[in-house]
Write a protein that holds these residues in place. Structure first.
Motif, PDB file in Angstrom:
ATOM      1  N   LEU A 198      31.979 -22.448  13.188  1.00  0.00           N
ATOM      2  CA  LEU A 198      30.779 -22.979  13.857  1.00  0.00           C
ATOM      3  C   LEU A 198      30.815 -24.504  13.915  1.00  0.00           C
ATOM      4  N   LEU A 199      31.229 -25.126  12.816  1.00  0.00           N
ATOM      5  CA  LEU A 199      31.354 -26.585  12.782  1.00  0.00           C
ATOM      6  C   LEU A 199      32.390 -27.050  13.802  1.00  0.00           C
ATOM      7  N   CYS A 200      33.515 -26.357  13.873  1.00  0.00           N
ATOM      8  CA  CYS A 200      34.569 -26.716  14.831  1.00  0.00           C
ATOM      9  C   CYS A 200      34.080 -26.566  16.270  1.00  0.00           C
ATOM     10  N   ILE A 201      33.392 -25.464  16.564  1.00  0.00           N
ATOM     11  CA  ILE A 201      32.893 -25.231  17.922  1.00  0.00           C
ATOM     12  C   ILE A 201      31.890 -26.310  18.309  1.00  0.00           C
ATOM     13  N   ARG A 202      30.947 -26.599  17.410  1.00  0.00           N
ATOM     14  CA  ARG A 202      29.926 -27.612  17.717  1.00  0.00           C
ATOM     15  C   ARG A 202      30.543 -28.972  18.015  1.00  0.00           C
ATOM     16  N   ASN A 203      31.675 -29.251  17.374  1.00  0.00           N
ATOM     17  CA  ASN A 203      32.321 -30.547  17.552  1.00  0.00           C
ATOM     18  C   ASN A 203      33.496 -30.493  18.531  1.00  0.00           C
ATOM     19  N   ARG A 204      33.625 -29.351  19.216  1.00  0.00           N
ATOM     20  CA  ARG A 204      34.617 -29.175  20.278  1.00  0.00           C
ATOM     21  C   ARG A 204      36.048 -29.452  19.828  1.00  0.00           C
ATOM     22  N   TRP A 205      36.378 -28.974  18.636  1.00  0.00           N
ATOM     23  CA  TRP A 205      37.744 -29.120  18.133  1.00  0.00           C
ATOM     24  C   TRP A 205      38.538 -27.886  18.515  1.00  0.00           C
TER      25      TRP A 205
ATOM     26  N   LEU B 206      29.928 -20.707  20.903  1.00  0.00           N
ATOM     27  CA  LEU B 206      31.032 -20.861  21.853  1.00  0.00           C
ATOM     28  C   LEU B 206      30.517 -20.819  23.291  1.00  0.00           C
ATOM     29  N   HIS B 207      29.523 -19.988  23.537  1.00  0.00           N
ATOM     30  CA  HIS B 207      28.950 -19.887  24.883  1.00  0.00           C
ATOM     31  C   HIS B 207      28.316 -21.211  25.321  1.00  0.00           C
ATOM     32  N   LYS B 208      27.773 -21.971  24.387  1.00  0.00           N
ATOM     33  CA  LYS B 208      27.175 -23.271  24.721  1.00  0.00           C
ATOM     34  C   LYS B 208      28.232 -24.301  25.115  1.00  0.00           C
ATOM     35  N   THR B 209      29.424 -24.220  24.497  1.00  0.00           N
ATOM     36  CA  THR B 209      30.444 -25.235  24.739  1.00  0.00           C
ATOM     37  C   THR B 209      31.533 -24.766  25.704  1.00  0.00           C
ATOM     38  N   GLU B 210      31.904 -23.492  25.618  1.00  0.00           N
ATOM     39  CA  GLU B 210      32.971 -22.937  26.465  1.00  0.00           C
ATOM     40  C   GLU B 210      32.591 -21.523  26.911  1.00  0.00           C
ATOM     41  N   PRO B 211      31.675 -21.393  27.848  1.00  0.00           N
ATOM     42  CA  PRO B 211      31.200 -20.060  28.230  1.00  0.00           C
ATOM     43  C   PRO B 211      32.291 -19.128  28.746  1.00  0.00           C
ATOM     44  N   ALA B 212      33.250 -19.649  29.489  1.00  0.00           N
ATOM     45  CA  ALA B 212      34.326 -18.795  30.015  1.00  0.00           C
ATOM     46  C   ALA B 212      35.183 -18.235  28.884  1.00  0.00           C
ATOM     47  N   THR B 213      35.464 -19.062  27.891  1.00  0.00           N
ATOM     48  CA  THR B 213      36.252 -18.611  26.735  1.00  0.00           C
ATOM     49  C   THR B 213      35.487 -17.569  25.941  1.00  0.00           C
ATOM     50  N   ALA B 214      34.193 -17.783  25.751  1.00  0.00           N
ATOM     51  CA  ALA B 214      33.365 -16.814  25.032  1.00  0.00           C
ATOM     52  C   ALA B 214      33.391 -15.467  25.738  1.00  0.00           C
ATOM     53  N   ALA B 215      33.222 -15.476  27.042  1.00  0.00           N
ATOM     54  CA  ALA B 215      33.224 -14.229  27.809  1.00  0.00           C
ATOM     55  C   ALA B 215      34.589 -13.551  27.757  1.00  0.00           C
ATOM     56  N   GLU B 216      35.654 -14.335  27.841  1.00  0.00           N
ATOM     57  CA  GLU B 216      37.013 -13.782  27.793  1.00  0.00           C
ATOM     58  C   GLU B 216      37.285 -13.081  26.459  1.00  0.00           C
ATOM     59  N   ILE B 217      36.977 -13.764  25.370  1.00  0.00           N
ATOM     60  CA  ILE B 217      37.206 -13.186  24.042  1.00  0.00           C
ATOM     61  C   ILE B 217      36.345 -11.944  23.848  1.00  0.00           C
ATOM     62  N   PHE B 218      35.110 -12.006  24.305  1.00  0.00           N
ATOM     63  CA  PHE B 218      34.206 -10.863  24.168  1.00  0.00           C
ATOM     64  C   PHE B 218      34.725  -9.657  24.949  1.00  0.00           C
ATOM     65  N   GLN B 219      35.175  -9.876  26.181  1.00  0.00           N
ATOM     66  CA  GLN B 219      35.681  -8.758  26.990  1.00  0.00           C
ATOM     67  C   GLN B 219      36.883  -8.089  26.325  1.00  0.00           C
ATOM     68  N   LEU B 220      37.701  -8.854  25.650  1.00  0.00           N
ATOM     69  CA  LEU B 220      38.868  -8.289  24.961  1.00  0.00           C
ATOM     70  C   LEU B 220      38.479  -7.448  23.751  1.00  0.00           C
ATOM     71  N   ASN B 221      37.318  -7.743  23.150  1.00  0.00           N
ATOM     72  CA  ASN B 221      36.958  -7.111  21.873  1.00  0.00           C
ATOM     73  C   ASN B 221      35.719  -6.228  21.916  1.00  0.00           C
ATOM     74  N   ARG B 222      34.994  -6.234  22.978  1.00  0.00           N
ATOM     75  CA  ARG B 222      33.693  -5.575  23.010  1.00  0.00           C
ATOM     76  C   ARG B 222      33.769  -4.077  22.734  1.00  0.00           C
ATOM     77  N   ASP B 223      34.848  -3.429  23.097  1.00  0.00           N
ATOM     78  CA  ASP B 223      34.940  -1.976  22.944  1.00  0.00           C
ATOM     79  C   ASP B 223      34.958  -1.508  21.494  1.00  0.00           C
ATOM     80  N   TRP B 224      35.392  -2.345  20.591  1.00  0.00           N
ATOM     81  CA  TRP B 224      35.443  -1.892  19.197  1.00  0.00           C
ATOM     82  C   TRP B 224      34.296  -2.439  18.342  1.00  0.00           C
TER      83      TRP B 224
END
Length: 161
Positions: free
Chosen positions: A94-101, A128-146
């Motif tokens: 969370l700290l890394c995401i907030r600081n865009r590292w 992640l959705h606040k800083t990189e919404p496309a990345t958040a959606a991509e990761i979620f789509q890969l994992n949402r089924d489980w």
């Protein structure tokens, strides 16, 4: 037994805030490092003997901007990216995401693909959705089924999927 069987309020219990105070003090130390104050050095001794709740508390209390070079240094000193404990890894990410590292990207992807507990997953996706919404959606789509059904529905709602 007295407080159960007799009238009146129980005696006030005093507690020590030493463990919290140590976490707050370390957060202040890192603020001085961020501000480039001379004489501040960090080492693994800073958190030696700490349990995961203290480390999580320290990370969660960093509410100031942290430059990428300082996040790198923090990870070099404490090895948070290699932690296998979600109670440490989640506040660190969370700290890394907030600081865009971006140095946490592989760790974040791996974490979200193996840990499905909403306590960890939802705050990470929201941040992640606040800083990189496309990345958040991509990761979620890969994992949402489980993910658990409730977790999947809540995160999907958060991300607008």
């Amino acid at each position: 037994k007295k407080w159960l069987d007799e009238p009146g309020m129980p005696e006030v219990c005093l507690f020590s805030s030493t463990l919290l105070d140590d976490a707050v003090a370390l957060g202040c130390k890192w603020k001085r490092i961020v501000d480039k104050e001379p004489g501040e050095e960090a080492s693994m001794k800073d958190i030696e003997g700490w349990d995961t709740s203290q480390v999580g508390c320290f990370l969660s209390r960093i509410d100031y901007p942290v430059p990428v070079d300082v996040l790198n240094k923090m990870d070099d000193v404490y090895g948070f990216n290699s932690s296998g404990n979600p109670e440490v890894l989640c506040p660190w990410l969370l700290l890394c995401i907030r600081n865009r590292w971006t140095g946490h990207s592989d760790v974040l992807r791996s974490f979200l693909s193996r840990v499905g507990r909403m306590k960890y997953v939802r705050p990470l996706y929201r941040a992640l959705h606040k800083t990189e919404p496309a990345t958040a959606a991509e990761i979620f789509q890969l994992n949402r089924d489980w993910y658990h059904n409730v977790c999947e529905k809540m995160v999907a709602k958060d991300l607008g999927c």
